[in-house]
Scaffold this motif. Structure first.
Motif, PDB file in Angstrom:
ATOM      1  N   VAL A  15       1.186  -1.180   0.258  1.00  0.00           N
ATOM      2  CA  VAL A  15      -0.497   0.231  -0.076  1.00  0.00           C
ATOM      3  C   VAL A  15       0.829   1.031  -0.002  1.00  0.00           C
ATOM      4  CG1 VAL A  15      -1.811   1.308   0.960  1.00  0.00           C
ATOM      5  CG2 VAL A  15      -1.784  -1.491   1.084  1.00  0.00           C
ATOM      6  N   SER A  16       1.088   2.308  -1.015  1.00  0.00           N
ATOM      7  CA  SER A  16       1.571   3.399  -1.056  1.00  0.00           C
ATOM      8  C   SER A  16       0.399   3.915  -1.053  1.00  0.00           C
ATOM      9  CB  SER A  16       1.915   3.062  -2.732  1.00  0.00           C
ATOM     10  OG  SER A  16       3.560   4.052  -2.271  1.00  0.00           O
ATOM     11  N   ILE A  17       0.622   5.101   0.044  1.00  0.00           N
ATOM     12  CA  ILE A  17       0.513   6.304  -0.141  1.00  0.00           C
ATOM     13  C   ILE A  17       1.411   7.637  -0.078  1.00  0.00           C
ATOM     14  CG2 ILE A  17      -1.263   7.912   1.196  1.00  0.00           C
ATOM     15  CD1 ILE A  17      -1.757   5.352   2.337  1.00  0.00           C
ATOM     16  N   PRO A  18       1.470   8.503  -1.317  1.00  0.00           N
ATOM     17  CA  PRO A  18       1.948   9.969  -1.118  1.00  0.00           C
ATOM     18  C   PRO A  18       2.134  10.112  -0.408  1.00  0.00           C
ATOM     19  CG  PRO A  18       0.337   9.722  -3.052  1.00  0.00           C
ATOM     20  CD  PRO A  18       0.338   9.009  -1.997  1.00  0.00           C
ATOM     21  N   GLY A  19       3.819  10.378   0.175  1.00  0.00           N
ATOM     22  CA  GLY A  19       4.933  10.748   1.281  1.00  0.00           C
ATOM     23  C   GLY A  19       3.998   9.524   2.553  1.00  0.00           C
ATOM     24  N   GLN A  20       4.269   8.700   2.161  1.00  0.00           N
ATOM     25  CA  GLN A  20       4.843   8.480   3.394  1.00  0.00           C
ATOM     26  C   GLN A  20       4.686   6.928   3.203  1.00  0.00           C
ATOM     27  OE1 GLN A  20       0.696   7.504   5.428  1.00  0.00           O
ATOM     28  NE2 GLN A  20      -0.650   9.654   5.086  1.00  0.00           N
ATOM     29  N   LYS A  21       5.629   5.574   4.325  1.00  0.00           N
ATOM     30  CA  LYS A  21       5.880   5.121   3.702  1.00  0.00           C
ATOM     31  C   LYS A  21       5.410   4.031   3.345  1.00  0.00           C
ATOM     32  CE  LYS A  21       9.352   1.941   6.867  1.00  0.00           C
ATOM     33  NZ  LYS A  21       9.144   1.174   5.352  1.00  0.00           N
ATOM     34  N   THR A  22       5.816   3.242   2.611  1.00  0.00           N
ATOM     35  CA  THR A  22       4.633   1.859   2.103  1.00  0.00           C
ATOM     36  C   THR A  22       4.978   0.540   3.086  1.00  0.00           C
ATOM     37  OG1 THR A  22       5.492   2.392  -0.357  1.00  0.00           O
ATOM     38  CG2 THR A  22       4.873   0.272   0.333  1.00  0.00           C
ATOM     39  N   GLN A  23       3.589   0.136   3.194  1.00  0.00           N
ATOM     40  CA  GLN A  23       2.752  -0.961   4.303  1.00  0.00           C
ATOM     41  C   GLN A  23       2.604  -1.944   3.713  1.00  0.00           C
ATOM     42  OE1 GLN A  23       1.601  -0.489   7.698  1.00  0.00           O
ATOM     43  NE2 GLN A  23       1.190   1.980   6.815  1.00  0.00           N
ATOM     44  N   THR A  24       3.721  -3.200   3.141  1.00  0.00           N
ATOM     45  CA  THR A  24       2.365  -4.583   2.838  1.00  0.00           C
ATOM     46  C   THR A  24       2.475  -5.483   4.464  1.00  0.00           C
ATOM     47  OG1 THR A  24       4.641  -5.680   3.278  1.00  0.00           O
ATOM     48  CG2 THR A  24       4.662  -4.578   1.366  1.00  0.00           C
ATOM     49  N   VAL A  25       1.028  -6.345   3.338  1.00  0.00           N
ATOM     50  CA  VAL A  25       0.948  -7.837   4.368  1.00  0.00           C
ATOM     51  C   VAL A  25       1.005  -8.656   3.605  1.00  0.00           C
ATOM     52  CG1 VAL A  25      -0.519  -5.473   5.791  1.00  0.00           C
ATOM     53  CG2 VAL A  25      -1.469  -7.197   3.696  1.00  0.00           C
ATOM     54  N   VAL A  26       0.592  -9.602   4.131  1.00  0.00           N
ATOM     55  CA  VAL A  26       0.706 -10.523   2.830  1.00  0.00           C
ATOM     56  C   VAL A  26      -0.397 -12.004   3.450  1.00  0.00           C
ATOM     57  CG1 VAL A  26       2.528 -12.930   2.565  1.00  0.00           C
ATOM     58  CG2 VAL A  26       3.117 -10.942   2.861  1.00  0.00           C
ATOM     59  N   GLY A  27      -1.219 -12.501   2.139  1.00  0.00           N
ATOM     60  CA  GLY A  27      -2.198 -13.433   2.734  1.00  0.00           C
ATOM     61  C   GLY A  27      -1.594 -14.418   2.117  1.00  0.00           C
ATOM     62  N   GLU A  28      -2.251 -15.815   2.876  1.00  0.00           N
ATOM     63  CA  GLU A  28      -1.107 -17.129   2.371  1.00  0.00           C
ATOM     64  C   GLU A  28      -3.185 -18.098   2.165  1.00  0.00           C
ATOM     65  OE1 GLU A  28       1.879 -19.200   4.085  1.00  0.00           O
ATOM     66  OE2 GLU A  28       3.291 -17.692   3.246  1.00  0.00           O
ATOM     67  N   CYS A  29      -3.304 -18.975   1.350  1.00  0.00           N
ATOM     68  CA  CYS A  29      -4.033 -20.421   1.651  1.00  0.00           C
ATOM     69  C   CYS A  29      -2.791 -21.991   1.457  1.00  0.00           C
ATOM     70  CB  CYS A  29      -5.154 -20.142   0.145  1.00  0.00           C
ATOM     71  SG  CYS A  29      -6.320 -20.993   0.131  1.00  0.00           S
ATOM     72  N   GLU A  30      -3.410 -22.373   2.117  1.00  0.00           N
ATOM     73  CA  GLU A  30      -3.143 -24.011   2.075  1.00  0.00           C
ATOM     74  C   GLU A  30      -4.039 -24.385   1.007  1.00  0.00           C
ATOM     75  OE1 GLU A  30      -0.130 -24.509   3.093  1.00  0.00           O
ATOM     76  OE2 GLU A  30       0.890 -22.561   4.641  1.00  0.00           O
ATOM     77  N   GLY A  31      -3.135 -25.563   0.604  1.00  0.00           N
ATOM     78  CA  GLY A  31      -3.820 -26.397  -0.497  1.00  0.00           C
ATOM     79  C   GLY A  31      -2.567 -27.636  -1.103  1.00  0.00           C
ATOM     80  N   TYR A  32      -3.715 -28.184  -1.901  1.00  0.00           N
ATOM     81  CA  TYR A  32      -2.253 -29.370  -2.998  1.00  0.00           C
ATOM     82  C   TYR A  32      -2.077 -29.489  -4.174  1.00  0.00           C
ATOM     83  CZ  TYR A  32      -6.366 -32.491  -2.438  1.00  0.00           C
ATOM     84  OH  TYR A  32      -8.042 -32.939  -2.296  1.00  0.00           O
ATOM     85  N   ILE A  33      -1.626 -29.063  -5.101  1.00  0.00           N
ATOM     86  CA  ILE A  33      -2.075 -29.341  -6.418  1.00  0.00           C
ATOM     87  C   ILE A  33      -2.856 -31.050  -7.114  1.00  0.00           C
ATOM     88  CG2 ILE A  33      -0.849 -29.723  -8.261  1.00  0.00           C
ATOM     89  CD1 ILE A  33      -0.580 -27.191  -6.481  1.00  0.00           C
ATOM     90  N   ALA A  34      -4.192 -30.749  -7.687  1.00  0.00           N
ATOM     91  CA  ALA A  34      -4.222 -31.592  -8.222  1.00  0.00           C
ATOM     92  C   ALA A  34      -3.770 -32.494  -9.206  1.00  0.00           C
ATOM     93  CB  ALA A  34      -6.090 -30.861  -8.705  1.00  0.00           C
ATOM     94  N   LYS A  35      -4.388 -33.730  -9.467  1.00  0.00           N
ATOM     95  CA  LYS A  35      -3.303 -34.637 -10.962  1.00  0.00           C
ATOM     96  C   LYS A  35      -4.043 -34.016 -12.131  1.00  0.00           C
ATOM     97  CE  LYS A  35      -2.443 -38.190  -8.043  1.00  0.00           C
ATOM     98  NZ  LYS A  35      -3.017 -39.287  -7.277  1.00  0.00           N
ATOM     99  N   GLU A  36      -5.207 -33.398 -12.208  1.00  0.00           N
ATOM    100  CA  GLU A  36      -5.904 -32.289 -13.095  1.00  0.00           C
ATOM    101  C   GLU A  36      -6.370 -31.412 -13.386  1.00  0.00           C
ATOM    102  OE1 GLU A  36      -9.366 -35.348 -14.248  1.00  0.00           O
ATOM    103  OE2 GLU A  36      -7.559 -36.126 -14.904  1.00  0.00           O
ATOM    104  N   PRO A  37      -6.818 -30.514 -13.497  1.00  0.00           N
ATOM    105  CA  PRO A  37      -7.678 -29.052 -14.122  1.00  0.00           C
ATOM    106  C   PRO A  37      -8.801 -29.603 -13.628  1.00  0.00           C
ATOM    107  CG  PRO A  37      -5.617 -29.009 -15.625  1.00  0.00           C
ATOM    108  CD  PRO A  37      -5.705 -30.321 -15.015  1.00  0.00           C
ATOM    109  N   SER A  38      -9.722 -28.858 -13.134  1.00  0.00           N
ATOM    110  CA  SER A  38     -10.608 -29.373 -12.763  1.00  0.00           C
ATOM    111  C   SER A  38     -11.554 -27.616 -12.522  1.00  0.00           C
ATOM    112  CB  SER A  38     -10.829 -30.192 -11.814  1.00  0.00           C
ATOM    113  OG  SER A  38     -12.562 -30.217 -11.576  1.00  0.00           O
ATOM    114  N   GLY A  39     -12.609 -27.283 -13.516  1.00  0.00           N
ATOM    115  CA  GLY A  39     -13.377 -26.210 -12.661  1.00  0.00           C
ATOM    116  C   GLY A  39     -13.040 -25.020 -14.041  1.00  0.00           C
ATOM    117  N   ASP A  40     -14.086 -23.825 -14.167  1.00  0.00           N
ATOM    118  CA  ASP A  40     -13.904 -22.920 -15.460  1.00  0.00           C
ATOM    119  C   ASP A  40     -13.691 -21.651 -14.467  1.00  0.00           C
ATOM    120  OD1 ASP A  40     -16.315 -23.138 -14.778  1.00  0.00           O
ATOM    121  OD2 ASP A  40     -16.920 -23.499 -16.649  1.00  0.00           O
ATOM    122  N   GLY A  41     -13.262 -21.237 -13.081  1.00  0.00           N
ATOM    123  CA  GLY A  41     -14.001 -19.966 -12.505  1.00  0.00           C
ATOM    124  C   GLY A  41     -12.167 -20.083 -12.499  1.00  0.00           C
ATOM    125  N   GLY A  42     -12.196 -18.793 -11.667  1.00  0.00           N
ATOM    126  CA  GLY A  42     -10.494 -18.180 -11.535  1.00  0.00           C
ATOM    127  C   GLY A  42     -10.060 -17.582 -12.544  1.00  0.00           C
TER     128      GLY A  42
END
Length: 195
Positions: free
Chosen positions: A126-153
């Motif tokens: 997040v960068s606001i003119p004249g202020q120090k840039t701040q960061t945040v991190v988000g994560e989502c855990e899971g695993y890799i499927a063997k083949e693609p599935s679904g048509d969203g995202g």
């Protein structure tokens, strides 16, 4: 209504930001609305470094509150690949299908889901003119499927199965995804900064 620029040209990301920020009173724009915006090279070694580079460059150019996202997939078996190279894992064309094929090819001899663990990571700056840039991190855990599935995202969503679920990210509704995704987690943290 407060204006905010999301430093991306990725329409999928823009839709996710709009869904979460518009109810908070923000008019969300993106680099698609600013065709002569700076083209920032992602030279950072981490998601946070790349997000800061983009946020500060765009905020400085337009003198407006800017959020930049750098996000991607980290697969444990592949020592964190594709990581910061997620968008261009299979080449500079940023081809989602080619990227998915490359990940699946590298994991083809890894049958057990316990060894196919992965996470989506999203760093927001997040960068606001004249202020120090701040960061945040988000994560989502899971695993890799063997083949693609679904048509969203978009991106790796069709092969990323959410932890404690049988659905890939691409099989979730927008509302479900916006509750649990790495970007949603990071945006929840950003809401505190924006206040």
């Amino acid at each position: 209504m407060k204006h905010i620029i999301i430093a991306t040209k990725n329409k999928g990301k823009v839709r996710e930001f709009e869904a979460i920020l518009a109810p908070l009173g923000y008019q969300v724009q993106s680099l698609l609305d600013y065709p002569n915006s700076v083209d920032v090279e992602e030279t950072g070694e981490t998601f946070e470094e790349n997000a800061i580079l983009k946020a500060e460059a765009v905020s400085e150019q337009f003198n407006i509150l800017t959020i930049a996202d750098d996000s991607g997939l980290a697969v444990d078996y592949l020592n964190g690949e594709p990581g910061v190279y997620s968008a261009r894992y299979a080449g500079p064309e940023k081809d989602d299908t080619a990227n998915i094929i490359k990940v699946l090819e590298k994991l083809k001899n890894v049958p057990s889901k316990e060894k196919r663990t992965a996470r989506f990571i999203c760093a927001l700056a997040v960068s606001i003119p004249g202020q120090k840039t701040q960061t945040v991190v988000g994560e989502c855990e899971g695993y890799i499927a063997k083949e693609p599935s679904g048509d969203g995202g978009f991106g790796y969503d069709p092969i990323f199965t959410v932890k404690n679920s049988t659905k890939t990210m691409a099989e979730l509704s927008k509302e479900e995804k916006n509750q649990i995704s790495h970007r949603a987690e990071a945006l929840k943290k950003v809401q505190g900064l924006l206040k």
